[in-house]
Design a protein around this motif. Structure first.
Motif, PDB file in Angstrom:
ATOM      1  N   ARG A 222      38.872  32.177   8.380  1.00  0.00           N
ATOM      2  CA  ARG A 222      39.191  31.967   9.797  1.00  0.00           C
ATOM      3  C   ARG A 222      37.945  32.153  10.661  1.00  0.00           C
ATOM      4  N   SER A 223      37.688  31.148  11.479  1.00  0.00           N
ATOM      5  CA  SER A 223      36.553  31.301  12.384  1.00  0.00           C
ATOM      6  C   SER A 223      37.095  31.662  13.758  1.00  0.00           C
ATOM      7  N   ILE A 224      36.207  32.114  14.597  1.00  0.00           N
ATOM      8  CA  ILE A 224      36.632  32.604  15.905  1.00  0.00           C
ATOM      9  C   ILE A 224      37.183  31.467  16.759  1.00  0.00           C
ATOM     10  N   SER A 225      38.074  31.793  17.655  1.00  0.00           N
ATOM     11  CA  SER A 225      38.531  30.814  18.623  1.00  0.00           C
ATOM     12  C   SER A 225      38.658  31.520  19.955  1.00  0.00           C
ATOM     13  N   ASP A 226      37.871  31.043  20.881  1.00  0.00           N
ATOM     14  CA  ASP A 226      37.719  31.777  22.132  1.00  0.00           C
ATOM     15  C   ASP A 226      38.532  31.176  23.262  1.00  0.00           C
ATOM     16  N   GLN A 227      39.004  29.954  23.081  1.00  0.00           N
ATOM     17  CA  GLN A 227      39.580  29.256  24.227  1.00  0.00           C
ATOM     18  C   GLN A 227      40.846  29.944  24.743  1.00  0.00           C
ATOM     19  N   GLN A 228      41.742  30.268  23.817  1.00  0.00           N
ATOM     20  CA  GLN A 228      42.977  30.912  24.224  1.00  0.00           C
ATOM     21  C   GLN A 228      42.655  32.243  24.897  1.00  0.00           C
ATOM     22  N   ARG A 229      41.628  32.898  24.379  1.00  0.00           N
ATOM     23  CA  ARG A 229      41.231  34.174  24.954  1.00  0.00           C
ATOM     24  C   ARG A 229      40.785  33.973  26.404  1.00  0.00           C
ATOM     25  N   ARG A 230      40.007  32.914  26.634  1.00  0.00           N
ATOM     26  CA  ARG A 230      39.552  32.653  28.003  1.00  0.00           C
ATOM     27  C   ARG A 230      40.743  32.443  28.924  1.00  0.00           C
ATOM     28  N   ARG A 231      41.715  31.668  28.458  1.00  0.00           N
ATOM     29  CA  ARG A 231      42.910  31.434  29.271  1.00  0.00           C
ATOM     30  C   ARG A 231      43.604  32.738  29.597  1.00  0.00           C
ATOM     31  N   GLU A 232      43.768  33.549  28.563  1.00  0.00           N
ATOM     32  CA  GLU A 232      44.512  34.793  28.767  1.00  0.00           C
ATOM     33  C   GLU A 232      43.795  35.730  29.724  1.00  0.00           C
ATOM     34  N   ILE A 233      42.474  35.788  29.562  1.00  0.00           N
ATOM     35  CA  ILE A 233      41.731  36.689  30.444  1.00  0.00           C
ATOM     36  C   ILE A 233      41.819  36.198  31.886  1.00  0.00           C
ATOM     37  N   ALA A 234      41.709  34.862  32.067  1.00  0.00           N
ATOM     38  CA  ALA A 234      41.817  34.314  33.420  1.00  0.00           C
ATOM     39  C   ALA A 234      43.179  34.650  34.013  1.00  0.00           C
ATOM     40  N   LEU A 235      44.203  34.514  33.192  1.00  0.00           N
ATOM     41  CA  LEU A 235      45.567  34.772  33.646  1.00  0.00           C
ATOM     42  C   LEU A 235      45.723  36.243  34.039  1.00  0.00           C
ATOM     43  N   GLU A 236      45.128  37.095  33.254  1.00  0.00           N
ATOM     44  CA  GLU A 236      45.223  38.527  33.523  1.00  0.00           C
ATOM     45  C   GLU A 236      44.520  38.866  34.838  1.00  0.00           C
ATOM     46  N   ARG A 237      43.367  38.228  35.052  1.00  0.00           N
ATOM     47  CA  ARG A 237      42.656  38.474  36.305  1.00  0.00           C
ATOM     48  C   ARG A 237      43.508  38.030  37.489  1.00  0.00           C
ATOM     49  N   GLN A 238      44.139  36.851  37.350  1.00  0.00           N
ATOM     50  CA  GLN A 238      44.955  36.356  38.452  1.00  0.00           C
ATOM     51  C   GLN A 238      46.134  37.285  38.724  1.00  0.00           C
ATOM     52  N   LYS A 239      46.740  37.744  37.657  1.00  0.00           N
ATOM     53  CA  LYS A 239      47.882  38.652  37.826  1.00  0.00           C
ATOM     54  C   LYS A 239      47.447  39.929  38.526  1.00  0.00           C
ATOM     55  N   GLN A 240      46.303  40.446  38.073  1.00  0.00           N
ATOM     56  CA  GLN A 240      45.812  41.688  38.653  1.00  0.00           C
ATOM     57  C   GLN A 240      45.511  41.489  40.139  1.00  0.00           C
ATOM     58  N   SER A 241      44.884  40.355  40.466  1.00  0.00           N
ATOM     59  CA  SER A 241      44.567  40.100  41.870  1.00  0.00           C
ATOM     60  C   SER A 241      45.841  40.019  42.695  1.00  0.00           C
ATOM     61  N   ARG A 242      46.840  39.374  42.133  1.00  0.00           N
ATOM     62  CA  ARG A 242      48.097  39.233  42.857  1.00  0.00           C
ATOM     63  C   ARG A 242      48.718  40.599  43.095  1.00  0.00           C
ATOM     64  N   ARG A 243      48.715  41.413  42.036  1.00  0.00           N
ATOM     65  CA  ARG A 243      49.276  42.760  42.176  1.00  0.00           C
ATOM     66  C   ARG A 243      48.527  43.549  43.242  1.00  0.00           C
ATOM     67  N   ASP A 244      47.188  43.478  43.185  1.00  0.00           N
ATOM     68  CA  ASP A 244      46.381  44.231  44.147  1.00  0.00           C
ATOM     69  C   ASP A 244      46.721  43.803  45.568  1.00  0.00           C
ATOM     70  N   LEU A 245      46.827  42.485  45.743  1.00  0.00           N
ATOM     71  CA  LEU A 245      47.060  41.974  47.091  1.00  0.00           C
ATOM     72  C   LEU A 245      48.441  42.392  47.594  1.00  0.00           C
ATOM     73  N   GLN A 246      49.420  42.297  46.725  1.00  0.00           N
ATOM     74  CA  GLN A 246      50.765  42.683  47.156  1.00  0.00           C
ATOM     75  C   GLN A 246      50.830  44.168  47.467  1.00  0.00           C
ATOM     76  N   GLN A 247      50.178  44.937  46.621  1.00  0.00           N
ATOM     77  CA  GLN A 247      50.149  46.373  46.841  1.00  0.00           C
ATOM     78  C   GLN A 247      49.510  46.678  48.191  1.00  0.00           C
ATOM     79  N   HIS A 248      48.431  45.946  48.451  1.00  0.00           N
ATOM     80  CA  HIS A 248      47.717  46.121  49.710  1.00  0.00           C
ATOM     81  C   HIS A 248      48.631  45.781  50.878  1.00  0.00           C
TER      82      HIS A 248
END
Lengths: 875, 414
Positions: free
Chosen positions: B14-40
């Motif tokens: 098995r070789s590495i596959s980074d694409q799904q990881r990039r998607r997930e990390i982007a999604l996590e950042r967006q979720k976190q930003s949304r949470r921060d903003l709502q909390q604010h």
């Protein structure tokens, strides 16, 4: 007419495009004018032994395609169309098809078998065509009646297809019994025709799912197993292979019934692995791999918690077979192909054996180690490269599964050897060694590993070897990239202190960039691996290496610029360009995100904002109909980093945003774009307003579409919240469209009762999305437009109560739900007090959350509670 | 079909596959930003502060005995009473009902803020269904019936038995002629406390929830007495007419006016008012043991240790005192806490600020110790007094309702 049909069907396969086009048009015309006549004509063409095989085959194919389609809506349409045909017409077609099974032309029989199965798939669930199975079985003859072999073969093939098309509950048990009897009879050693035996064995493969009841019965199961095992000894290798395929399927479908047969099965598979032709041997190895899959899954599911009276059927077949199984697998490892590491998709006995050994290690853990290590030690230095490669492969295969205390001492000893083996004279040995190093770093290195094999002392040497070997041939270099990827990943979650990797950071980045530029990098996965490894290296960069990451920006931008100047002459060129752009946009996205997350490094991004954006827009313009997912993700990251500044790009960017939202087919692109809308909303705030009409229209269309993958719908709801929060009271005009969608989805989700993990996950996502939408809308309307939400408040609280009662609710749903409660109270103020006073559940729900260990949840719950408290204590 | 297609080659090295990881990390950042903003947004919106007294909420939420909502409340968990025996239990249960004041003047916003119902004649009871049986207790805490019922956990039958935290508490009037418990309020349902809910909501709950059980069905072996929900109406002219003269299944004894916002609170409350006249009650005036209306208004007062006699109100109102020499002479009969019967003489009652301050009372004798509800309340005395002199009539009520017609009443129906 009939004559004409033949000619048209032949013309439709003509090499001459003009002739073909005319023929296709007349077929279409015929079909539109008289569907029944058209289908009958085709079935007669197929049935007629006087006709040329080519016209018969195409006739059958068109028939088949008029009964089934991949796309659900189209398929449904075809099914209803067939069902609405005159019964006499259908009977005539079915008669012609059944008759064709007796044809001497193999292609005609084969096509007819497929068409019959398609009709069966439509009619049997409706309770129609009850005589089908009986009439097929009649073709098989009986004690007194011998039927021709070709008819039996075609009939068995048909039965196999029918079992494949029709779900198990459709057929009555006696029908299943008769089918199995016919099939097992056809497989029997007494059957003289190998074609019949092969067709029967293939049919059994498809019929296995139907045989639940029969496998419950000891006698029937014994009989089926005996026939399958005997078929693995057939003189015809096609039959032997098919029989092993049946065994593989039985291994996973009827795992709990296997115990009495394992001894025999081991003997058979072992013989096949040693002596048989490769396709057969591969299936024999696959049997053990699939047993490993089962046992790994059982252990994961019950997390190793097996008590004596456990209901879980865990027989530890692998553990029991281990002393014989491991030597059998080790023996396969030296049967490599010379070209295996250069060919994509290569698959041979050595690969299958090594893969199976890896699964065995995961299934039994420590026990595999003493059985494998002597082989490794004995062979790893032998003059024959096959031995060295096999030994290394065996060692690499067992690195996942056994415990760290068991592995760490071995790996500590082996590491130096492996590093020196990177200079082996043989390419395959180096390939496998690099892969093994990657496995070592993946499983025995990292912040959570107790006995890390990489230390401050050996790190320099490891990197020296890796950075030297990355220059090796592409297949070796690709594996080296993988090793660097996992090496970097182990330094994740740095505490801010300089990473142990910092001193080498520059040279790693340099080596990876050089690798991406290699002439031979594009022929394999090397270039992709190098860029993806660069991503991971960027992710683990620390403050002291941020400058190096910043310097990467212009370098990558320049590379992206180059792709825009590539000469694109063919579809192949276009694909290459697109792949490279994806990789480069990916790197930029990772860099933007990394640098943008910290105020001290953000300027490194912002200063390149204009240039990057113009590059991304040019990447978009390389395509006409679709947008580039990776470019979209990078733009989202850019919007996040640049904040309100991003507004200046909106006019140019908007049309691509819309295009992304319209991409139903590539739903990942659509989902990514929806996420980017959220990023933009947060960055632009109310400046996003001019674009909202278009965005909302698109999002509402997406929600209403049956074509769009359902996974995109929850993020769209969340996105409503993002928009509402950004544009505040301006969301009013969208409310009448958005609320029915939200309420509808809420009701649908409340009604879900299916207990299926995937659906539970989806339901949770959907609910989080709905709640995020409500939160955004409440927060956006607070102040001037609060009254707009009054009519919905009761429904929303009701939905929250539903969710509260659901035991499958996950943490993020809980958080979002109580957030909405607080937002509702906060926005509606005292006018919501009666609602809360009439609501019994909310105190329990909030109490559950305030006593949670999750700090964020606790805080939100306390806030919600104090807000509700505040409004209910007024007046 | 069977064959090679059935078994995909497994992933090899098995070789590495980074694409799904990039998607997930982007999604996590967006979720976190949304949470921060709502909390604010939430913090900005409310000037976030944690609940002022967390213990208050702990109490309410850890409440497994259904009643109290604030520390210091004199209310105790109703089920605590089950641990008490005999007199203690009676005393405890005698304090658990909400008692109406008598209507001596018409509340403002009668139409907007009040609900009305006809009041069945009979024994006021606290009905508790728990642990597979149902017990009704009268106002003095004595058990009236102990019986199986179809209330949740009110019998040991498969259909209604439930875990111990499932219990129900109802406020009922037992109407002997048809052996029916008429439900006038609901305090707990299936373990959920309704004490702190508005009357309007309790009535809604009472109407809908009881109907979901078999409690309203005719009696059976496992459901000895039928329950019936007394209909509650919005306070308007038509419904007043209906509850006043309309046909009801029970013998009517006046009308109850309930403030729709009122929580269920033990003891006397001005948020529930009893009104009656001769038309809608057979029992307008208190009667003597022979059922005759005495010539003079009778009141029952409690004797205090200092010789004063007081009403049952909290705090009590002193309406007079007994001469100390009289008390000493009768010390063996008259003890503090005893209920004494008095007649109101011709001088009547002096009223200041709506309360009687002194009355021309004449000692008549001892009243039954077990008298439901103990001494009379001020409003009862005043209502009875008014009934004999210048009663509040049905016409007065109608006029009051019609006068508030113009207020643009938009409240929910009850």
């Amino acid at each position: 007419m009939a004559q004409e049909v033949t000619q048209i069907l032949l013309n439709a396969q003509s090499a001459d495009g003009v002739v073909r086009k005319v023929a296709e048009d007349s077929l279409k015309q015929f079909q539109e004018q008289n569907l029944a006549g058209f289908l009958i004509a085709l079935s007669h063409e197929l049935a007629n032994n006087e006709k040329p095989p080519d016209s018969r085959k195409l006739a059958g194919l068109i028939l088949k395609n008029s009964l089934d389609a991949k796309e659900t809506a189209r398929k449904q349409e075809l099914v209803s169309r067939w069902l609405s045909l005159d019964p006499a017409v259908k009977a005539q077609i079915k008669r012609a098809l059944s008759q064709t099974l007796d044809s001497v032309v193999p292609d005609a029989r084969h096509t007819s078998a497929q068409v019959i199965a398609k009709i069966a798939a439509i009619e049997l669930p409706q309770g129609e065509w009850p005589e089908l199975v009986g009439s097929l079985l009649a073709n098989m003859g009986g004690p007194q009646v011998e039927k021709p072999a070709h008819l039996k073969q075609a009939t068995l093939e048909t039965l196999g297809y029918v079992c494949e098309e029709v779900s198990a509950e459709i057929l009555a048990q006696e029908q299943v019994n008769s089918i199995l009897t016919a099939v097992v009879q056809g497989m029997n050693a007494s059957e003289t025709s190998n074609d019949v035996r092969l067709a029967a064995t293939n049919a059994l493969y498809n019929a296995l799912d139907f045989a639940q009841t029969n496998f419950e019965n000891d006698m029937e199961r014994d009989y089926i197993m005996r026939v399958v095992c005997e078929a693995t000894l057939s003189p015809d290798s096609r039959v032997r292979q098919a029989a092993f395929e049946c065994l593989v399927s039985i291994g996973s479908t009827y795992y709990e019934k296997l115990a009495p047969y394992m001894q025999d099965v081991f003997a058979i598979t072992s013989k096949a692995v040693k002596e048989d032709e490769e396709p057969v041997a591969l299936q024999a190895v696959e049997f053990w791999s699939s047993i490993c899959d089962e046992e790994i899954e059982i252990q994961e599911e019950y997390s190793g918690d097996f008590t004596g009276d456990s209901e879980v059927p865990y027989f530890q077949f692998i553990k029991q077979a281990l002393p014989a199984l491991v030597p059998m697998l080790l023996e396969t490892l030296t049967k490599q192909d010379e070209e295996q590491d250069q060919e994509e998709g290569a698959w041979n006995l050595a690969m299958a054996g090594g893969t199976c050994l890896g699964l065995v290690a995961r299934a039994v853990g420590d026990d595999v180690v003493p059985l494998v290590m002597p082989y490794v030690q004995e062979n790893v230095s032998k003059p024959d490269w096959r031995c060295r490669e096999a030994a290394t492969y065996a060692f690499g295969s067992i690195l996942e599964g056994p415990s760290l205390p068991k592995l760490a001492p071995l790996v500590n000893v082996a590491l130096n050897f492996m590093l020196s083996a990177m200079k082996d004279e043989n390419n395959h040995v180096k390939d496998t060694t690099a892969w093994t190093l990657g496995r070592i770093f993946e499983f025995l290195h990292g912040p959570n590993v107790q006995f890390p094999v990489i230390t401050q002392e050996n790190l320099p040497m490891i990197l020296t070897v890796l950075l030297e070997s990355i220059k090796d041939s592409p297949n070796v270099a690709e594996k080296v990239c993988g090793a660097i990827y996992f090496l970097a990943q182990g330094y994740e979650e740095g505490t801010g202190a300089p990473s142990p990797l910092s001193p080498f950071f520059q040279s790693i980045v340099q080596a990876l960039l050089v690798t991406t530029d290699r002439e031979d990098a594009g022929d394999s996965r090397l270039r992709t691996a190098a860029y993806e490894t660069l991503n991971e290296v960027v992710r683990i960069s620390t403050e002291d290496t941020a400058t190096i990451v910043m310097q990467l920006v212009p370098v990558i931008m320049q590379k992206l610029n180059h792709t825009l100047e590539m000469s694109v002459l063919s579809a192949d060129d276009r694909e290459k360009q697109s792949e490279l752009q994806a990789l480069l946009c990916g790197v930029l996205q990772v860099i933007i995100q990394k640098l943008g997350a910290s105020d001290t490094t953000k300027f490194g991004i912002v200063q390149y904002g204009d240039q990057m954006m113009s590059l991304f827009l040019r990447v978009f313009s390389c395509r006409s109909a679709t947008v580039h997912e990776e470019a979209m993700l990078a733009i989202g990251a850019l919007a996040y980093s640049t904040g309100a500044e991003f507004g200046k790009y909106m006019t140019d960017f908007y049309r691509y945003l819309e295009m992304g939202l319209q991409n139903f087919e590539e739903y990942q692109v659509c989902a990514v774009t929806v996420g980017v809308v959220g990023d933009i909303c947060r960055s632009l705030d109310d400046k996003v307003l001019p674009f909202c009409d278009g965005i909302m229209t698109q999002l509402l269309k997406d929600l209403s579409s049956n074509q769009l993958h359902r996974s995109v719908k929850p993020p769209i709801f969340s996105c409503f919240g993002d928009i509402a929060l950004a544009i505040g009271e301006n969301f009013e005009k969208y409310l009448i469209y958005a609320m029915p969608m939200l309420q509808g989805a809420a009701e649908l989700s409340a009604q879900q009762v299916i207990r299926d993990d995937e659906l539970i996950d989806y339901n949770n996502q959907l609910r989080s999305g709905i709640f995020e939408a409500y939160s955004g809308i409440f927060q956006g309307f607070k102040g001037n437009k609060a009254e707009l939400m009054v009519p919905y408040a009761g429904h929303i609280l009701q939905f929250i109560e539903n969710v509260y009662q659901d035991k499958d609710r996950d943490d993020s749903v809980t958080k979002a739900a109580i957030g909405v409660m607080g937002d509702l109270a906060d926005t509606l103020g005292p006018s919501a007090a009666p609602l809360f006073l009439q609501t019994v559940f909310y105190k329990d729900f909030l109490d559950e959350c305030t006593s949670s260990d999750d700090q964020q949840l606790k805080e939100t719950a306390e806030w919600a509670l104090s807000t509700i408290n505040r409004i209910t204590n007024v007046g | 079909m069977a064959g090679q297609a059935g078994v995909p080659p497994r992933v090899h090295k098995r070789s590495i596959s980074d694409q799904q990881r990039r998607r997930e990390i982007a999604l996590e950042r967006q979720k976190q930003s949304r949470r921060d903003l709502q909390q604010h947004a939430r913090q900005l919106a409310s000037g976030f502060s944690p609940p002022s007294s967390p213990s208050q909420w702990d109490d309410a939420a850890h409440d497994d005995d259904c009643s109290h909502s604030s520390p210091g409340s004199k209310r105790k968990g109703i089920l605590e009473g089950t641990k008490l025996k005999g007199g203690k239990a009676r005393e405890f249960y005698s304090q658990q009902l909400m008692l109406p004041e008598w209507m001596v003047d018409i509340p403002i916003n009668l139409k907007k803020d009040w609900c009305i119902m006809a009041r069945p004649a009979g024994q006021r009871c606290l009905v508790i269904a728990a642990n597979g049986s149902t017990i009704s207790r009268q106002r003095n805490g004595r058990i009236l019936h102990c019986f199986p019922s179809a209330l949740p956990n009110g019998a040991r039958t498969r259909d209604v038995a439930a875990a111990s935290h499932v219990y129900c508490i109802l406020d009922c009037i037992f109407h002997a002629p048809d052996k029916t418990y008429y439900v006038v309020d609901m305090m707990c349902w299936r373990g959920y406390s309704l004490y702190d809910c508005s009357a309007e909501f309790r009535f809604f709950w009472m109407t809908t929830k009881l109907a979901e059980t078999g409690a309203l069905n005719p009696p059976t072996a496992h459901h000895r007495y039928r329950f019936s929900v007394v209909p509650v109406f919005e306070c308007n002219a038509a419904s007043l007419e209906a509850v006043y003269t309309g046909s009801v299944a029970f013998v009517r004894d006046g009308l109850l006016f309930v403030n729709r916002h009122a929580h269920y609170q033990m003891g006397l409350t001005p948020l529930v008012l009893l009104w009656k006249d001769a038309e809608c009650s057979l029992y307008l005036f208190d009667t003597d043991s022979q059922g005759n209306v005495p010539a003079h208004q009778q009141v029952v007062l409690e004797l205090c240790s200092d010789g004063t006699v007081v009403t049952s109100d909290q705090p009590p109102t002193v309406l007079g005192s007994l001469p100390s020499d009289f008390l000493q002479q009768n010390a063996q009969y008259l003890k503090p806490g005893d209920l004494l019967r008095f007649a109101i003489g011709d001088q009547g009652i002096s009223i200041v600020d709506g309360k009687p301050v002194v009355a021309d009372i004449h000692f008549q004798g001892l009243a039954s110790k077990n008298r439901a509800g103990g001494a009379d309340s001020c409003t009862k005395i005043l209502f009875q007094y008014a009934a004999r002199h210048s009663p509040l009539t049905i016409t007065d009520l109608l006029v009051a309702i019609e006068a508030s017609d113009d207020d643009g009443d938009t409240s929910m129906a009850c």
